[in-house]
Write an enzyme that holds these catalytic residues in place. Structure first.
Site, PDB file in Angstrom:
ATOM      1  N   TYR A 130     -10.572 -12.326   9.569  1.00 35.67           N
ATOM      2  CA  TYR A 130     -10.414 -11.709   8.250  1.00 35.67           C
ATOM      3  C   TYR A 130      -9.042 -11.078   8.103  1.00 35.67           C
ATOM      4  CZ  TYR A 130     -12.260  -7.649  10.841  1.00 35.67           C
ATOM      5  OH  TYR A 130     -12.484  -6.671  11.773  1.00 35.67           O
TER       6      TYR A 130
ATOM      7  N   LYS B 143      -8.204  -5.725 -12.851  1.00 38.04           N
ATOM      8  CA  LYS B 143      -6.977  -5.148 -13.399  1.00 38.04           C
ATOM      9  C   LYS B 143      -7.355  -3.855 -14.136  1.00 38.04           C
ATOM     10  CE  LYS B 143      -3.123  -6.959 -16.135  1.00 38.04           C
ATOM     11  NZ  LYS B 143      -2.640  -8.139 -16.865  1.00 38.04           N
TER      12      LYS B 143
ATOM     13  N   ILE C 215      -4.287 -13.422 -14.756  1.00 42.45           N
ATOM     14  CA  ILE C 215      -4.959 -13.148 -13.491  1.00 42.45           C
ATOM     15  C   ILE C 215      -5.800 -14.341 -13.047  1.00 42.45           C
ATOM     16  CG2 ILE C 215      -4.821 -10.647 -13.613  1.00 42.45           C
ATOM     17  CD1 ILE C 215      -7.680 -10.549 -14.667  1.00 42.45           C
ATOM     18  N   GLU C 216      -6.167 -15.214 -13.963  1.00 40.79           N
ATOM     19  CA  GLU C 216      -6.842 -16.454 -13.586  1.00 40.79           C
ATOM     20  C   GLU C 216      -5.935 -17.298 -12.689  1.00 40.79           C
ATOM     21  OE1 GLU C 216      -8.442 -15.411 -17.729  1.00 40.79           O
ATOM     22  OE2 GLU C 216      -6.554 -15.235 -16.645  1.00 40.79           O
TER      23      GLU C 216
ATOM     24  N   GLU D 114       4.290  -4.855 -18.374  1.00 41.17           N
ATOM     25  CA  GLU D 114       3.611  -5.242 -17.136  1.00 41.17           C
ATOM     26  C   GLU D 114       4.586  -5.887 -16.161  1.00 41.17           C
ATOM     27  OE1 GLU D 114      -0.843  -6.569 -18.017  1.00 41.17           O
ATOM     28  OE2 GLU D 114       0.586  -7.659 -19.276  1.00 41.17           O
TER      29      GLU D 114
END
Length: 128
Positions: free
Chosen positions: A59, A105, A78-79, A27
């Site tokens: 935005y 993911k 990813i947290e 990864e």
């Protein structure tokens, strides 16, 4: 003390990025796709009544902050990626009172035929 919840929100959905976040060596070396869904709680009463860009949070500016936070630092989880984005948005936009963020993911290194791994954080600005 926290801000009152209005229910108004700015939504950015399916933001796609290529990144090198993850625990596995592959990864970190090869990278993969990530998708981010984001809701930012902002009182939109003034821009709704005035039709003035100066009365709202752009935005496009939120997207730029998300992109910089996502790409600026490699992380294992990813947290942590999500929390980094939340922190960056709260720092950049004082009018954002709360955030719901989902980081998806799709190529997570697990044996799934279809689907994706994802996390979701719910954060509210802390007022001191």
């Amino acid at each position: 003390m926290t801000q009152a919840f209005t229910g108004d929100r700015i939504i950015l959905k399916d933001l796609g990025f290529y990144g090198y976040h993850g625990l596995m060596k592959e990864e970190k070396a090869l990278g993969q796709r990530f998708f981010i869904d984001l809701e930012c709680g902002v009182d939109l009463s003034a821009p709704a009544l005035t039709d003035s860009i100066g009365k709202t949070v752009s935005y496009a500016d939120i997207y730029d902050v998300v992109k910089q936070a996502f790409e600026g630092k490699r992380m294992h989880l990813i947290e942590a990626v999500a929390q980094n984005i939340v922190d960056a948005i709260f720092n950049a936009f004082q009018d954002v009172n709360w955030i719901i963020i989902r980081v998806r993911k799709p190529e997570a290194p697990i044996a799934m035929v279809r689907g994706e791994a994802a996390i979701e954080l719910h954060r509210q600005r802390k007022i001191s």
